[in-house]
Design a protein around this motif. Structure first.
Motif, PDB file in Angstrom:
ATOM      1  N   PRO A 163      -9.952   1.555  -3.123  1.00 45.03           N
ATOM      2  CA  PRO A 163      -9.345   0.167  -3.661  1.00 45.03           C
ATOM      3  C   PRO A 163     -10.243  -0.079  -4.756  1.00 45.03           C
ATOM      4  O   PRO A 163      -9.845  -0.539  -5.994  1.00 45.03           O
ATOM      5  N   ASN A 194       0.829  -1.218   0.091  1.00 50.59           N
ATOM      6  CA  ASN A 194       0.030   0.136   0.082  1.00 50.59           C
ATOM      7  C   ASN A 194       0.884   1.153   0.009  1.00 50.59           C
ATOM      8  O   ASN A 194       0.432   2.244   0.197  1.00 50.59           O
ATOM      9  N   SER A 232      -6.908  -6.909   2.512  1.00 50.44           N
ATOM     10  CA  SER A 232      -5.573  -7.377   2.859  1.00 50.44           C
ATOM     11  C   SER A 232      -4.630  -8.037   1.902  1.00 50.44           C
ATOM     12  O   SER A 232      -3.361  -7.925   1.816  1.00 50.44           O
ATOM     13  N   HIS A 273      -4.427  -6.963  -1.260  1.00 52.49           N
ATOM     14  CA  HIS A 273      -4.099  -5.946  -2.049  1.00 52.49           C
ATOM     15  C   HIS A 273      -3.989  -6.254  -3.896  1.00 52.49           C
ATOM     16  O   HIS A 273      -3.065  -6.145  -4.458  1.00 52.49           O
TER      17      HIS A 273
END
Length: 232
Positions: free
Chosen positions: A211, A16, A168, A170
């Motif tokens: 996101p 991130n 999480s 990503h």
């Protein structure tokens, strides 16, 4: 904090961290849960230059530090990974066993006991299960909790956890999994009468907005919001 713990924590931060962006050492200390003296020590060793309390570090420098420090303690990392893999395998087998029991309990209509069993199991093994299994477990816990008329606060915690685990990763797939969770249970939370459900759902959707756009899932996100809030 030990160097190996710092390396693992920093690896969690890197996905991130925008390329070229800088962070202060104080920010990195807070994010990784590492004391400032250790931050300065590890980064100075990893980057090869003296770091100062008020200094900054770029994402490239952080990657460089992780790579060098990892090589330095490679045997320790390999041992930790071996132990983690053993725990993952044990947790995966335990998951298969508990789901067999859950299916029997649900066939008998024991939804409350099923929900409590799932909640306890998830809390006990969440750190050792793969992300895919944990997302499925959170989803099943929410579904079972709805059947058992569990408190909205508990249901919300499991929905939030499932979404957080999916995010999480990503990855685009992770965001898709998070959207699928909202799609599966969003209407239930939205129709909850106390007002807690709609508030929680709104918070989760807000977290997913950025996101979803970043991973080119904006249209899917907008479509889901439109389904949930057709009059908006």
């Amino acid at each position: 904090m030990l160097m190996i713990d710092f390396i693992y924590k920093l690896n969690e931060v890197l996905p991130n961290w925008p390329t070229g962006a800088r962070r202060t050492l104080a920010q990195l200390s807070e994010i990784t849960g590492t004391s400032m003296p250790h931050i300065i020590q590890y980064l100075s060793e990893g980057i090869g230059k003296d770091m100062e309390i008020g200094g900054f570090i770029t994402s490239d420098e952080a990657c460089e530090a992780v790579e060098l420090l990892s090589k330095r303690i490679q045997p320790q990392i390999e041992e930790r990974e071996r132990l983690l893999e053993e725990r993952r395998q044990y947790a995966s087998k335990a998951y298969d066993r508990i789901m067999e029991k859950i299916r029997i309990m649900q066939l008998d209509g024991k939804w409350h006991s099923s929900f409590r069993t799932l909640s306890y199991f998830a809390g006990q093994y969440e750190n050792d299960l793969s992300k895919d299994i944990l997302i499925s477990l959170c989803s099943e816990t929410v579904r079972t909790g709805i059947k058992s008329k569990a408190y909205m606060q508990e249901l919300g915690q499991w929905l939030q956890k499932g979404v957080a685990v999916a995010m999480s990763q990503h990855t685009k797939q992770g965001i898709e999994e998070a959207l699928d969770l909202i799609d599966a249970y969003g209407e239930f939370f939205l129709s909850e009468e106390s007002g807690k459900g709609p508030l929680l759902l709104g918070n989760v959707l807000a977290v997913l907005e950025e996101p979803a756009a970043r991973f080119e899932l904006w249209e899917e996100y907008k479509s889901l919001v439109g389904q949930l809030y057709p009059e908006a």
